[in-house]
Scaffold this active site. Structure first.
Site, mmCIF file in Angstrom:
data_model
loop_
_atom_site.group_PDB
_atom_site.id
_atom_site.type_symbol
_atom_site.label_atom_id
_atom_site.label_comp_id
_atom_site.label_asym_id
_atom_site.label_seq_id
_atom_site.Cartn_x
_atom_site.Cartn_y
_atom_site.Cartn_z
ATOM 1 N N LYS A 251 21.711 -21.324 -55.900
ATOM 2 C CA LYS A 251 22.922 -21.748 -56.584
ATOM 3 C C LYS A 251 22.855 -21.265 -58.037
ATOM 4 C CE LYS A 251 25.784 -25.663 -57.465
ATOM 5 N NZ LYS A 251 25.898 -27.013 -57.870
ATOM 6 N N ASP B 129 43.333 -27.708 -65.515
ATOM 7 C CA ASP B 129 42.995 -29.115 -65.494
ATOM 8 C C ASP B 129 42.432 -29.467 -66.877
ATOM 9 O OD1 ASP B 129 41.975 -31.563 -64.941
ATOM 10 O OD2 ASP B 129 40.560 -30.900 -63.401
ATOM 11 N N PRO C 31 44.179 -26.020 -60.242
ATOM 12 C CA PRO C 31 43.788 -25.808 -61.636
ATOM 13 C C PRO C 31 42.279 -25.849 -61.847
ATOM 14 C CG PRO C 31 44.587 -28.049 -61.321
ATOM 15 C CD PRO C 31 44.760 -27.350 -60.012
ATOM 16 N N TRP D 100 40.542 -31.713 -53.692
ATOM 17 C CA TRP D 100 41.942 -31.365 -53.892
ATOM 18 C C TRP D 100 42.755 -31.366 -52.609
ATOM 19 C CZ3 TRP D 100 44.857 -26.339 -54.577
ATOM 20 C CH2 TRP D 100 46.017 -26.550 -55.325
ATOM 21 N N GLN E 139 36.592 -28.507 -51.516
ATOM 22 C CA GLN E 139 37.813 -29.233 -51.897
ATOM 23 C C GLN E 139 38.403 -30.076 -50.773
ATOM 24 O OE1 GLN E 139 38.865 -29.629 -54.877
ATOM 25 N NE2 GLN E 139 37.402 -28.224 -55.780
ATOM 26 N N TRP F 165 41.637 -36.914 -60.085
ATOM 27 C CA TRP F 165 41.977 -36.330 -58.783
ATOM 28 C C TRP F 165 43.405 -36.645 -58.393
ATOM 29 C CZ3 TRP F 165 39.488 -32.504 -56.747
ATOM 30 C CH2 TRP F 165 38.153 -32.304 -57.106
ATOM 31 N N LYS G 136 23.287 -22.784 -65.114
ATOM 32 C CA LYS G 136 22.946 -22.405 -66.487
ATOM 33 C C LYS G 136 21.469 -22.587 -66.741
ATOM 34 C CE LYS G 136 27.011 -23.228 -69.281
ATOM 35 N NZ LYS G 136 27.608 -24.209 -70.170
#
Ligand SMILES: [Zn+2]
Ligand SMILES: [Zn+2]
Length: 1003
Positions: free
Chosen positions: A629, A88, A49, A596, A592, A554, A632
């Site tokens: 990277k 999520d 998610p 995850w 991850q 998590w 914003k």
């Protein structure tokens, strides 16, 4: 039925919106996945998610694309694919957002405004944005965009979480303990170690050298060094290296104890002091010497009474910043591994102050020497009453005040500033502290070995991920799962006020059954509601209340394989779980491993005694074009919506499956992606070519009488079918994309279609034309199916017209068709090799022509190939006609040595080609005239089927030539009437060639 003629260039946007509507009208995305009554084998790709409030950028879209490619490919292989998306919805980011919106800065303010109000505000933020994501998925053509998502905030998801916690509680894996953990003073919650490993930043902090008075000696001090002066409030011991030499140094009236190696750098270079070394001895002689605290705080007063505090201890090897448990374990095996001495001698004074309540390594020292641990710091990171005069100050702000105090008391040897790497909160970026607190943990000891061996049987794509996971598993420690926050799954532990008995609730039904207060019909399972539910202790009949904590987010992702289905309490979830479990594949970003991939491995083994997933694919990051990277603040983020708008879905998807291996870091470039659009356009033109020349009586089907180029193209497409299947299965999507685009551009368009132009020309009819069209048809249809997982829209468009246009009984969508079968009879490796050799000769011919300025459209007499290579020679023999057409020569022959005469030549690896320079001027003039008229037709928008009335005029001789070749010209330029010697018509043009002028006019 027949195919419709395709006009115009490749318009991806228009095609995609039309096909999207078609899919929706026919329920194609729903029909792909059918778990009600299907006997097909399942393919469970669990959607990791994304955080619901994030704004999707091109990195998200890469992950979406790869998951969708897997799913479409597996569906075509006959699997029943699970297509549920997920989001999520819990966690600190939403809480932080609500705090900012409400102008709140502390937990106290949340309690004051009311936890229920705060949680409802969080819920409002978490809901709704998933619709934006799903819309984007649908634009991308991601099947999951048309399916009902799982949301981690739903009751069924929370219940699955409770069920899992109860499983672990019953297995004895849920434990409570006072441990030092990382702590965010702003979020006021513990953080697990893995939440910290990646979020360090350079921070400027004070450093001090402090003199601790040695008990019972006048004016004698042991010197320590620290970059966290605030931890001196909680000082318990001082550690020295037993194996290094220490000295007593006279400085003025004082005697200082420090490591011999550090005297000069510290006293001379840093403090600029005069000194005299009095005595030298090994550090171990200092063991057990008592010293006096430098701060007169209540906590230090209490420690004075402890026999084991304020003593010099000896440094031991510790695993720095890692678990003490691991360290103990390894030490017991006699291994030093990655251990470092607690006291390092290359900086500071050679003596280190120990505060077991405030540092992971200090904590380990404390356990080893059974030192008391103190931590007079509250949840907000402020000193408590026990810190006396520093009470109320935020610990890091107290650094300077403490240094001043020490100076006043004459204990400060030196003060300075240092920039060092320091951990920050991954969500709010506040500097973290290390402190003692009571937390809940999942113990890892009983399943660690199982996780390590399960990792060995997971299919990792690519393979290197296995070692990364192994390294991670080697170091894992108990998982701190309690968080002192609001927006998450409440930790379902109720504790008896009187006897302390604990009860873990595993479902809403169980809660209702055991609750002592009456509960409403509709029950939301978030904190503000369940905190009010009380139980009765089965031991002593006293009141039981829930502990206030929620669970680490998590953990929520870790249980997704079954919580997404609502297992085991949601209606129908058990049947579904039995069908789906375990997950066949997960495909997420490579960071991850610690996130995850680990949480799912842990939860699967803890709850079901097996890994939750059998295979895992890792995606590389997407950076900006320059390799930075995307962020914003830098303004270099390429948003998903913008990229889709600019490139279209098929082009963007193909870009991800073409540029480089999916697991590598990609520098996202719109310019590079434009290359794909050009290749797609070439595919479109090839398809359009077929529809233009396709006759009303055309019938698909490969028959007899194939030309050599037909046999070759059919062999090529049948050769790549198994290649592409293997690439897909091994996650080498970039090879799939490359192979497909290369086939389209180089084999299909630039070669085959060039070769068959004359055979399928509008005015042609008969067998040869039908055979070429049938070959092209077969290849385009197969190509549409091979490309369907990557570029679902254009594939569907071609399929609908070419397949459904003939056969209404064919599968409704290309995505419901089976993966193409190889027709082995059509595969001819020898022919493919010869054609490769022929292609090399053709390229050589082109460069030979170029060096002599002989245009390809000019027919030349002869091509001679001098070669001893077997394949090249057999290519000259077997593919003689192909070479003639592609090289535009009247004859092609092989020779042992260079021919005599006027030749231009080019040398390649296995051959030298010679091209005769002489040509028939009349013939070349005719080519030039044809080309001129063709380009005028194109410029003025004439379709190949539109006839023109042509007038043409030149000098006497040329007019005669044109007159004699009128019929040939008519055919080639699509003219009904040709008048030579006069000029009439709207479209006018002129051509000059070797002193001859030809004027052209037509309408
Ligand atoms: Zn924080
Ligand atoms: Zn009780």
């Amino acid at each position: 039925m027949a195919v419709k003629e395709v006009k115009g260039q490749y318009n991806a946007k228009e095609i995609e919106s039309g096909i999207r509507k078609f899919w929706e009208d026919k329920n194609v995305p729903q029909n792909i996945s059918n778990f009600k009554n299907s006997k097909k084998k399942k393919f469970y790709l669990l959607d990791g998610p994304p955080y619901v409030n994030a704004r999707a950028h091109v990195g998200h879209i890469k992950t979406r694309t790869l998951k969708d490619v897997w799913s479409r490919f597996k569906a075509m292989q006959g699997f029943n694919v699970w297509l549920q998306p997920g989001f999520d919805c819990h966690g600190l980011p939403i809480e932080n957002m609500v705090e900012r919106e409400l102008g709140i800065t502390s937990k106290k303010q949340i309690e004051e405004m009311g936890v229920d109000k705060f949680i409802e505000a969080c819920r409002k933020h978490a809901l709704g944005n998933e619709k934006e994501w799903l819309k984007l998925y649908r634009i991308l053509g991601d099947w999951r965009g048309w399916h009902e998502p799982y949301l981690t905030l739903e009751n069924y998801y929370i219940e699955s979480g409770w069920w899992t916690v109860k499983q672990l509680f019953e297995k004895g894996m849920l434990v409570q303990g006072e441990k030092s953990t990382f702590w965010c003073p702003h979020c006021e919650t513990a953080l697990a170690g893995y939440e910290v490993t990646d979020s360090y930043a350079d921070v400027k902090d004070p450093y001090i050298y402090v003199k601790f008075p040695i008990k019972g000696k006048k004016n004698e001090y042991i010197v320590i060094f620290t970059t966290t002066p605030w931890t001196l409030v909680s000082n318990v011991a001082i550690a020295v290296r037993p194996d290094k030499y220490y000295v007593r140094v006279k400085v003025g009236n004082d005697v200082l104890v420090m490591a011999e190696e550090r005297v000069e750098p510290v006293l001379k270079e840093i403090c600029k002091l005069e000194y005299e070394i009095q005595e030298k001895f090994l550090g171990k002689e200092l063991e057990g010497i008592k010293y006096l605290p430098v701060l007169e705080t209540p906590v230090q007063q209490k420690l004075k009474k402890e026999a084991n505090a304020h003593k010099i201890i000896l440094s031991i090897p510790v695993l720095k910043s890692k678990s003490y448990k691991h360290a103990l374990e390894a030490e017991s095996k006699g291994s030093k591994g990655e251990f470092f001495d607690f006291v390092t001698i290359d900086e500071g004074s050679g003596s280190v102050h120990v505060a077991p309540g405030h540092g992971p390594e200090d904590h380990y020292m404390g356990l080893h020497y059974r030192l008391p641990a103190v931590s007079p710091v509250d949840d907000e990171g402020k000193f408590t009453e026990d810190a006396g005069e520093f009470r109320g100050a935020f610990v890091k702000d107290a650094d300077k005040k403490i240094a001043e105090k020490l100076e006043k008391r004459g204990m400060l040897l030196h003060f300075g500033w240092v920039t060092h790497s320091y951990p920050l909160c991954w969500r709010c970026k506040s500097p973290l502290i290390y402190r003692l607190s009571k937390q809940w943990f999942f113990s890892v000891d009983t399943i660690k070995g199982k996780m390590i061996s399960a990792n060995e049987s997971i299919k990792w794509l690519p393979e290197f991920a296995r070692e990364r996971m192994r390294n991670w598993l080697d170091d894992v420690v108990d998982w701190c799962i309690s968080r002192q926050r609001y927006w998450g799954i409440p930790l379902p532990v109720w504790v008896c006020e009187k006897c302390g008995k604990k009860e873990v609730i595993g479902s809403e039904a169980e809660l209702r059954e055991k609750a002592s207060n009456k509960l409403p019909k509709q029950l939301d399972l978030h904190k503000h509601v369940v905190d009010k539910v009380e139980l009765v202790c089965s031991n002593c009949e006293a009141k039981m209340r829930r502990i206030p904590d929620i669970v680490d987010v998590w953990f929520e992702s870790g249980i997704a394989p079954w919580a997404s289905l609502g297992y085991p309490h949601k209606k129908g979830s058990k049947e579904l779980f039995d069908k789906l479990w375990p997950v066949d594949l997960i495909d997420e970003s490579q960071d991850q491993i610690r996130g995850w991939f680990y949480s799912m491995l842990f939860c699967g083994i803890a709850a079901f005694d097996r890994s939750s997933y059998d295979a895992a694919a890792l995606n590389g990051w997407v950076l900006d074009e320059k390799g930075k990277k995307m962020s914003k603040s830098l303004g270099n983020v390429v948003w998903a919506g913008d990229a889709l708008e600019k490139l279209s879905s098929d082009v963007l998807r193909m870009y991800y499956c073409w540029e480089l291996p999916a697991w590598e870091t990609q520098k996202f470039s719109l310019r590079t992606a434009e290359e794909i659009r050009r290749s797609m356009n070439i595919l479109w033109n090839s398809y359009s070519f077929f529809t233009t020349y396709c006759t009303k009586d055309f019938k698909p089907g490969i028959g007899k009488n194939l030309n050599v180029e037909d046999r070759w193209l059919l062999s090529r497409i049948n050769s790549i079918i198994p290649e592409i299947k293997d690439y897909f299965e091994n996650f080498e999507f970039h090879r799939t994309g490359r192979t497909l685009m290369d086939f389209v551009v180089n084999d299909l368009s630039r070669f085959y279609i060039k070769l068959i132009r004359d055979r399928v020309w509008v005015s042609e009819s008969g067998k040869s034309k039908q055979v070429a069209l049938a070959t092209l048809y077969e290849v385009l249809v197969t190509l549409a199916r091979l490309m369907a997982p990557i570029s679902p829209y254009i594939s569907e468009e071609i399929y609908q017209n070419l397949v459904r246009g003939f056969d209404k009984k064919a599968e409704e969508s290309v995505h419901l068709t089976k993966w193409p079968k190889v027709n082995k009879k059509l595969v001819n490796r020898k022919l493919e090799k010869e054609m490769e050799a022929a292609k090399r000769l053709i390229d050589a011919c082109y460069s030979a022509r170029q060096s002599a300025d002989l245009k390809l459209r000019w027919p030349l007499k002869k091509l001679v190939v001098a070669s001893e290579d077997k394949t090249t020679l057999s290519a000259v023999k077997e593919l003689n006609d192909v070479l003639k057409i592609m090289c535009n020569v009247t004859s092609v022959e092989a020779a042992k040595k260079a021919p005599k005469g006027d030749f231009t030549q080019a040398k390649i690896k296995d051959a030298v080609v010679f091209v005769s320079k002489d040509f028939d001027e009349d013939e070349v003039l005719m080519r030039e005239v044809v080309r001129k008229i063709q380009s005028m037709r194109k410029k003025h928008g004439y379709n190949v089927k539109d006839s023109i009335t042509l007038t043409i005029s030149s000098g006497k001789e040329t007019n005669e030539l044109l007159q004699s070749r009128k019929d040939e010209l008519k055919k080639e330029v699509g003219a009904k009437v040709i008048d030579v010697g006069k000029l009439a018509g709207k479209r006018k043009g002129k051509l000059e060639f070797k002193g001859k002028v030809v004027e052209i006019s037509f309408s």
